[in-house]
Write an enzyme that holds these catalytic residues in place. Structure first.
Site, PDB file in Angstrom:
ATOM      1  CB  SER A  93     -43.727  20.602 -26.194  1.00  0.00           C
ATOM      2  OG  SER A  93     -42.412  21.328 -25.945  1.00  0.00           O
ATOM      3  CG  ASP A 194     -43.720  22.744 -18.985  1.00  0.00           C
ATOM      4  OD1 ASP A 194     -42.856  22.379 -19.230  1.00  0.00           O
ATOM      5  OD2 ASP A 194     -44.893  23.083 -19.974  1.00  0.00           O
ATOM      6  CG  HIS A 224     -43.345  20.015 -21.361  1.00  0.00           C
ATOM      7  ND1 HIS A 224     -43.447  21.343 -21.651  1.00  0.00           N
ATOM      8  CD2 HIS A 224     -42.778  19.061 -22.240  1.00  0.00           C
ATOM      9  CE1 HIS A 224     -43.696  21.097 -23.107  1.00  0.00           C
ATOM     10  NE2 HIS A 224     -43.085  19.983 -23.276  1.00  0.00           N
TER      11      HIS A 224
END
Length: 265
Positions: A93, A194, A224
């Protein structure tokens, strides 16, 4: 302030190939610790730092900025380059964005980049309002535990401080402008489902970097936080293969680690 369970940084000395692993915004090392531990088990020297303002309470994140988070991983990278002959950077991320900026700025000191669901933009409709909104509203709902696997949970904050959200938005803009400076071999692993970072972010990153050695794989069964999800083993396996392909010494280090483990059994 005591750390949340699992939020402790992780470091393990291994062979001559080093890996820096970066966790995401409002998360902690817990979300990527299995990734880091797997790489360390391969005989690599691994560092997984705790980003400033993370792993305690959201109020501590409120008073930090992207410059603080980047400075932490930059220090860790410099320490690894002093210890190792080659260094790779990995991230989940926002940690992926940190890894990409390290690659863009450090050039040949980074041998390759592996990222999972890398973030490139704040997609919330309120994003453009953050410069003003952050002075009116302190927090919004949290981003953690977007995981398909039953029973798996991410340790992180249940609230997002808007001062920090404003800073991460500016950070993504900064990284986006620097992506053409990424020339290293690149492994991007993306979850089609996601709910935090859309796959479009991976596509934009792939379209803007200057890397010619690029591999893009899909994590079909994960959301995610794929490093704690159904496809975690795929991530671990592909990252290790990526590193050993580019740094053959890593294969020798893994063999040495296996020999040592057998000898101690």
């Amino acid at each position: 302030m005591p750390l949340l369970p699992g939020a402790e940084p992780f470091r393990r000395d291994g062979g001559e190939v080093g890996v820096l692993v970066c966790h995401g915004f409002t998360g902690s090392p817990q979300s990527v610790r299995p990734w880091a531990e797997h790489l360390a088990d391969q005989g690599l020297t691994v560092s997984l730092p705790l980003l400033p303002g993370h792993g305690t309470r959201w109020q501590d994140l409120q008073i930090t900025t992207w410059q603080d988070w980047y400075a932490e991983v930059d220090r860790e990278l410099r320490a690894l380059t002093e210890r190792c002959t080659s260094v790779f950077v990995c991230g989940l991320s926002m940690g992926g964005a940190l890894a990409l900026r390290l690659a863009a700025r450090h050039g040949a000191a980074v041998s390759g980049v592996a990222v999972v669901n890398p973030a490139n933009k704040v997609h919330d409709a309120a994003g453009p309002l953050l410069p003003v909104l952050r002075h009116l509203v302190r927090t919004t709902k949290g981003l953690t535990s977007d995981i398909a696997k039953p029973g798996a949970e991410e340790v992180g904050y249940d609230r997002v401080p808007l001062h920090a959200a404003h800073s991460v938005r500016r950070f993504f803009q900064q990284v986006d402008s620097e992506l053409p400076g990424v020339t290293q071999p690149l492994l991007v692993m993306t979850s089609p489902q996601d709910h935090v970072v859309p796959p479009a972010d991976s596509e934009r990153i792939l379209g803007r970097v200057s890397s010619t050695d690029v591999r893009h794989t899909l994590l079909e069964r994960s959301f995610h936080v794929a490093t704690l999800d159904h496809d975690a083993e795929q991530i671990f396996r592909e990252t290790a293969a990526f590193i050993t392909r580019l740094a053959p010494q890593a294969r020798a280090d893994a063999a040495s680690e296996g020999t040592a483990a057998s000898g101690g059994a």
